[in-house]
Design an enzyme around this catalytic site. Structure first.
Site, PDB file in Angstrom:
ATOM      1  N   SER A  19      44.282  44.269  43.786  1.00  0.00           N
ATOM      2  CA  SER A  19      43.655  42.949  43.667  1.00  0.00           C
ATOM      3  C   SER A  19      44.442  42.183  42.618  1.00  0.00           C
ATOM      4  CB  SER A  19      42.205  43.090  43.224  1.00  0.00           C
ATOM      5  OG  SER A  19      42.165  43.570  41.891  1.00  0.00           O
ATOM      6  N   LYS A  20      44.049  40.938  42.471  1.00  0.00           N
ATOM      7  CA  LYS A  20      44.686  40.130  41.442  1.00  0.00           C
ATOM      8  C   LYS A  20      44.467  40.779  40.069  1.00  0.00           C
ATOM      9  CE  LYS A  20      44.026  35.669  39.474  1.00  0.00           C
ATOM     10  NZ  LYS A  20      43.012  34.643  39.401  1.00  0.00           N
TER      11      LYS A  20
END
Ligand code: GLU
Length: 298
Positions: free
Chosen positions: A237-238
């Site tokens: 994920s970010k």
């Protein structure tokens, strides 16, 4: 069970760029839809501006185009659909399913226990806000008992929603709509029959089933694809700094994504359109691993 013609979607949040995990979800949901002769739509889940990255929505669309995804109809933006969410909340309030809540995060943290996804709301405002205080957020009143998600890949997944999640937020105190409400309102309004997405969202599904039921809407079918994790076992994920995918090397990256989904294309299948043609002809949910899948980043 829904017997309407298949209609599926990919619904990215523009909080960051596409990465290997979101690409894998897009590929799986696309192939499942197309291999069943269904439609596949794109919806931008842009309801949380403080968490969004400027330019990410357009960049995601450009990357999907570079990969050769073809979606049906116009892209839908949640940020343009506030009226639908407002109307759904009005219905939930009128039917007694939603109630106003005045509790701050700090107050909740002081008394609540932790559940499957943060604190379990202790129910302070269930019977009305304490005297002199006014609710700013709205919650769904969750019924006791077990909720089962019949998942086409993960099997039957049970959750005691009241015990492990509690009454959850529909409209936040800061005025933003909660994902749990918006996703159901949109999937129902857009006529989605099948939700194919990452297994990190399995924990959310019983909340969404509760919203479908409270609004009297037909539930869709679910299929939660394996999440990709990094070497530390964290979901890409970010937040875990997953590298962005640009689409510059789309054919190779598509081959990698397909391999992770249990569909390694043959060696002589290298061009983007060839890889897609092979994938469409060979896609079968039975070959997809349940995951999670730990990957080396390349
Ligand atoms: N917008 C969500 C995300 O990017 C996905 C929502 C869904 O597929 O239900 O994680």
């Amino acid at each position: 069970m829904s017997h309407a013609p298949y209609r599926g979607r990919f619904a990215p949040s523009p909080t960051g760029l596409l990465h290997a995990g979101s690409l894998s979800t897009a590929v799986g949901s696309y192939l499942e839809a197309r291999s069943r002769g269904g439609q596949w739509l794109l919806r931008m889940e842009d309801l949380d501006p403080p968490r969004e990255m400027p330019g990410a929505a357009d960049a995601i669309l450009r990357t999907l185009e570079a990969f050769g995804f073809e979606w049906d109809g116009e892209v839908v933006y949640q940020s343009r659909r506030h009226d639908l969410y407002r109307e759904a909340l009005r219905q939930l309030i009128a039917s007694g399913h939603a109630y106003a809540c005045c509790c701050t995060r700090k107050e909740i943290a002081a008394t609540a226990r932790r559940g499957l996804d943060g604190y379990v709301y202790p129910g302070t405002c269930r019977k009305g806000c304490p005297d002199g205080r006014e609710g700013r957020a709205w919650r769904l009143r969750v019924e006791d008992g077990e909720w089962t998600t019949h998942d086409r890949l993960q099997g039957d997944c049970r959750q005691d929603l009241a015990r492990d999640i509690g009454d959850f937020i529909l409209l936040r105190a800061d005025g933003f709509w909660a994902y749990q409400l918006a996703v159901v309102v949109d999937d129902a309004e857009q006529g989605m029959t099948d939700i194919v997405r990452g297994a990190d969202l399995l924990v959310s599904t019983p909340r969404q089933l509760a919203v479908y039921d409270a609004l009297g809407l037909a539930r869709p079918e679910y299929c939660h694809l394996p999440v990709l994790t990094n070497g530390a076992g964290e979901k890409l994920s970010k937040q875990t700094l997953a590298p962005a995918i640009s689409g510059a090397d789309a054919a190779r990256q598509l081959r990698v994504a397909l391999s992770r989904l249990g569909h390694a294309p043959p060696e002589d299948c290298q061009g983007l359109s060839e890889v897609w043609a092979w994938a469409l002809a060979n896609w079968s949910l039975g070959r997809v691993p349940r995951g999670p899948l730990q990957i080396g980043l390349d």
